[in-house]
Design a protein around this motif. Sequence first.
Motif, PDB file in Angstrom:
ATOM      1  N   GLY A  41      -3.494  -2.751  -7.453  1.00 36.10           N
ATOM      2  CA  GLY A  41      -3.868  -3.766  -6.316  1.00 36.10           C
ATOM      3  C   GLY A  41      -4.614  -2.795  -5.162  1.00 36.10           C
ATOM      4  N   PHE A  42      -4.881  -1.513  -5.082  1.00 37.91           N
ATOM      5  CA  PHE A  42      -5.665  -0.789  -4.258  1.00 37.91           C
ATOM      6  C   PHE A  42      -7.103  -1.114  -4.396  1.00 37.91           C
ATOM      7  CE2 PHE A  42      -1.960   1.890  -4.312  1.00 37.91           C
ATOM      8  CZ  PHE A  42      -1.966   2.485  -2.833  1.00 37.91           C
ATOM      9  N   GLY A  43      -7.916  -1.133  -3.414  1.00 38.88           N
ATOM     10  CA  GLY A  43      -9.220  -1.385  -3.330  1.00 38.88           C
ATOM     11  C   GLY A  43      -9.930  -0.228  -4.014  1.00 38.88           C
ATOM     12  N   ALA A  44     -11.267  -0.411  -4.686  1.00 39.40           N
ATOM     13  CA  ALA A  44     -11.829   0.667  -5.459  1.00 39.40           C
ATOM     14  C   ALA A  44     -12.274   1.733  -4.465  1.00 39.40           C
ATOM     15  CB  ALA A  44     -13.014   0.159  -6.234  1.00 39.40           C
ATOM     16  N   ASP A  45     -12.555   1.444  -3.166  1.00 39.02           N
ATOM     17  CA  ASP A  45     -12.953   2.393  -2.100  1.00 39.02           C
ATOM     18  C   ASP A  45     -11.480   3.178  -1.735  1.00 39.02           C
ATOM     19  OD1 ASP A  45     -11.583   0.296  -0.846  1.00 39.02           O
ATOM     20  OD2 ASP A  45     -12.686   0.791   0.987  1.00 39.02           O
ATOM     21  N   GLU A  46     -10.585   2.399  -1.894  1.00 37.02           N
ATOM     22  CA  GLU A  46      -9.363   3.356  -1.230  1.00 37.02           C
ATOM     23  C   GLU A  46      -9.244   4.472  -2.292  1.00 37.02           C
ATOM     24  OE1 GLU A  46      -5.825   0.788   0.056  1.00 37.02           O
ATOM     25  OE2 GLU A  46      -7.361  -0.863  -0.598  1.00 37.02           O
ATOM     26  N   ARG A  75     -11.301  -0.801 -13.823  1.00 41.84           N
ATOM     27  CA  ARG A  75     -10.520  -2.210 -13.746  1.00 41.84           C
ATOM     28  C   ARG A  75      -9.129  -2.128 -14.377  1.00 41.84           C
ATOM     29  NH1 ARG A  75     -12.254  -7.165 -12.995  1.00 41.84           N
ATOM     30  NH2 ARG A  75     -11.002  -7.947 -15.040  1.00 41.84           N
ATOM     31  N   ARG A 103      -7.465  -0.314 -11.210  1.00 44.02           N
ATOM     32  CA  ARG A 103      -7.106  -1.209 -10.004  1.00 44.02           C
ATOM     33  C   ARG A 103      -5.679  -1.911 -10.431  1.00 44.02           C
ATOM     34  NH1 ARG A 103     -11.636  -3.226  -7.741  1.00 44.02           N
ATOM     35  NH2 ARG A 103      -9.928  -3.870  -6.364  1.00 44.02           N
ATOM     36  N   THR A 104      -5.294  -1.520 -11.182  1.00 45.33           N
ATOM     37  CA  THR A 104      -4.002  -2.632 -11.536  1.00 45.33           C
ATOM     38  C   THR A 104      -2.857  -2.231 -10.333  1.00 45.33           C
ATOM     39  OG1 THR A 104      -3.257  -0.635 -13.074  1.00 45.33           O
ATOM     40  CG2 THR A 104      -4.412  -2.680 -13.910  1.00 45.33           C
ATOM     41  N   PRO A 132      -3.390   2.594   5.107  1.00 41.63           N
ATOM     42  CA  PRO A 132      -4.214   1.706   6.006  1.00 41.63           C
ATOM     43  C   PRO A 132      -3.149   0.817   6.810  1.00 41.63           C
ATOM     44  CG  PRO A 132      -3.933   0.749   3.554  1.00 41.63           C
ATOM     45  CD  PRO A 132      -2.994   2.032   3.575  1.00 41.63           C
ATOM     46  N   ARG A 171     -11.249   5.681  -4.338  1.00 38.59           N
ATOM     47  CA  ARG A 171     -12.289   6.699  -4.620  1.00 38.59           C
ATOM     48  C   ARG A 171     -12.302   7.575  -3.322  1.00 38.59           C
ATOM     49  NH1 ARG A 171     -15.985   2.714  -7.048  1.00 38.59           N
ATOM     50  NH2 ARG A 171     -16.163   1.531  -4.896  1.00 38.59           N
ATOM     51  N   ARG A 189      -5.823 -10.959  -6.383  1.00 36.76           N
ATOM     52  CA  ARG A 189      -7.116 -11.183  -5.843  1.00 36.76           C
ATOM     53  C   ARG A 189      -7.919 -12.481  -5.917  1.00 36.76           C
ATOM     54  NH1 ARG A 189      -5.958  -6.552  -4.619  1.00 36.76           N
ATOM     55  NH2 ARG A 189      -7.503  -4.961  -3.927  1.00 36.76           N
ATOM     56  N   ARG A 212       0.850  -1.265  -0.289  1.00 35.74           N
ATOM     57  CA  ARG A 212      -0.053  -0.006  -0.023  1.00 35.74           C
ATOM     58  C   ARG A 212       0.933   1.553  -0.095  1.00 35.74           C
ATOM     59  NH1 ARG A 212      -3.487  -3.505  -0.610  1.00 35.74           N
ATOM     60  NH2 ARG A 212      -5.810  -3.264  -0.408  1.00 35.74           N
ATOM     61  N   TRP A 250      -2.420  -8.072  -9.997  1.00 36.29           N
ATOM     62  CA  TRP A 250      -3.534  -7.583  -8.988  1.00 36.29           C
ATOM     63  C   TRP A 250      -4.621  -8.830  -9.249  1.00 36.29           C
ATOM     64  CZ3 TRP A 250      -8.612  -5.495  -9.757  1.00 36.29           C
ATOM     65  CH2 TRP A 250      -9.063  -5.272 -10.628  1.00 36.29           C
ATOM     66  N   ASP A 298     -13.576  -2.460   1.679  1.00 31.00           N
ATOM     67  CA  ASP A 298     -14.761  -2.680   1.240  1.00 31.00           C
ATOM     68  C   ASP A 298     -14.915  -3.771   0.443  1.00 31.00           C
ATOM     69  OD1 ASP A 298     -12.956  -2.366  -0.902  1.00 31.00           O
ATOM     70  OD2 ASP A 298     -14.524  -1.150  -2.303  1.00 31.00           O
ATOM     71  N   GLU A 299     -14.054  -4.281  -0.027  1.00 26.98           N
ATOM     72  CA  GLU A 299     -14.062  -5.677  -0.615  1.00 26.98           C
ATOM     73  C   GLU A 299     -14.715  -6.878   0.318  1.00 26.98           C
ATOM     74  OE1 GLU A 299     -10.823  -6.726  -3.676  1.00 26.98           O
ATOM     75  OE2 GLU A 299     -10.038  -4.740  -2.668  1.00 26.98           O
ATOM     76  N   ARG A 303      -7.423  -4.135  10.741  1.00 30.60           N
ATOM     77  CA  ARG A 303      -6.240  -3.938  10.112  1.00 30.60           C
ATOM     78  C   ARG A 303      -5.360  -5.269  10.373  1.00 30.60           C
ATOM     79  NH1 ARG A 303      -3.215   0.562   9.219  1.00 30.60           N
ATOM     80  NH2 ARG A 303      -1.290  -0.444  10.579  1.00 30.60           N
TER      81      ARG A 303
END
Lengths: 236, 236
Positions: free
Chosen positions: A191-196, A207, A188-189, A236, A198, B49, A49, B45, B195-196, B207
């Motif tokens: 590897g972060f989550g979509a929420d992170e 994607r 997303r490539t 995080p 956004r 996942r 991260r 990524w 979120d995932e 965490r």
Amino acid sequence: MRSREETRHDTVLLDVDGTLVDSTYHHALAWHRAFRRHDISLPMWRVHRSIGMGGDRLVGVLAGDDVEQRIGDELRSAWHEEYAKLADEVEPLPGAADLVRTLSRRFTVALGSSGKPEFTRQAVDLVGVRDDVAVVTTSEDAPSSKPAPDILEIALQKSGGRSAIVIGDSTFDVSSAARMGAPCVAIRTGGFGADELRDAGAVLVARGLPDLLDADWDELARMQPPPGASDEPPLP
Amino acid sequence: MRSREETRHDTVLLDVDGTLVDSTYHHALAWHRAFRRHDISLPMWRVHRSIGMGGDRLVGVLAGDDVEQRIGDELRSAWHEEYAKLADEVEPLPGAADLVRTLSRRFTVALGSSGKPEFTRQAVDLVGVRDDVAVVTTSEDAPSSKPAPDILEIALQKSGGRSAIVIGDSTFDVSSAARMGAPCVAIRTGGFGADELRDAGAVLVARGLPDLLDADWDELARMQPPPGASDEPPLP
């Protein structure tokens, strides 16, 4: 009052590592191995991260200012050795050359990387887009790495553009962009989550690069970063 | 009507890879290298996942049923070789032994891994909790891997428990748990976004393992998985 044409971004600035080439996980492993050489054990997900900020900042953020002061340069040198061993495994991300070429018909396209010049050159050659971009800017060209906006600002300036949209894969790309007033499209490539992405303030999360061929670039070219997107992204 | 005591989960089932030991990223690289041996190029990524489901399912999900039928076993054999080269780098995750020992005073604790027995044994020895757990269940003990509930169900049965709370790090742990009616506490150490894990149905996202020392285990011991948590988790 500025005309509509003047408020339209004329440049797209692309990140390189994790955005054009699939190197994020190799960087994470290289840093993990570098820290281990010095008996510093960090969970891989936290190292992962932090990929996307510059190596000048990463050591202090992950391991503390004391470690940075004591062995920061030794850790960066160890990372360099470890990444060099893995770099041959790094591949272009799907759609990278296609998107750069497509965007270059409508925008000035420039690359802005926090990476070392040698690895960035290697990545750009791998994707095969050197002739399609106006400029390649790396850590060597800017005093401060991402999330400082310096690298992106210099890339925009060198490319002769007025204002830009940024495409990146990390929360650091998003805040780096926002600090120069640029909206960031995130993929997303890394590897972060979509929420992170956004939550960091990305104006669009996709994607991967092929999905951006169908994006509404007229709309993106008029967007501004949301309030708060310039804040330092929390690890995080 | 069941008494309050009877509705209280008496067992905690813990995942091993990515939950007790920091192996998720090594597994991702090993699979990536295995696919590359067969000229199959997948973004890291997406490989990352998919870590947490069993190797019997991963090939088909990531590369398609055709690849599974043609070279599934060869890919698993290549993964095995590649992971064996990386396994010595895998370390216990912070707080692993401490949490297992603390929970074992209030619950029966059992380990349920989709991994190969040899790597799971190596991981359990590394954490040093063999004497603190009632049973260790691996892919060899169950006909279907996660997200099928078989491994967790067999672990619960062998441990002599009545019902369980699951602790895992992947969306596959969450749905695997839900399919046997168990709530899942998820930690970020596998590198999934918060979120995932919440979207998959985790009843709590933390965490890491040290944060779970302070969790309200009386409340967790009475929880049920939310509706929909047993659905197949979508690969992003």
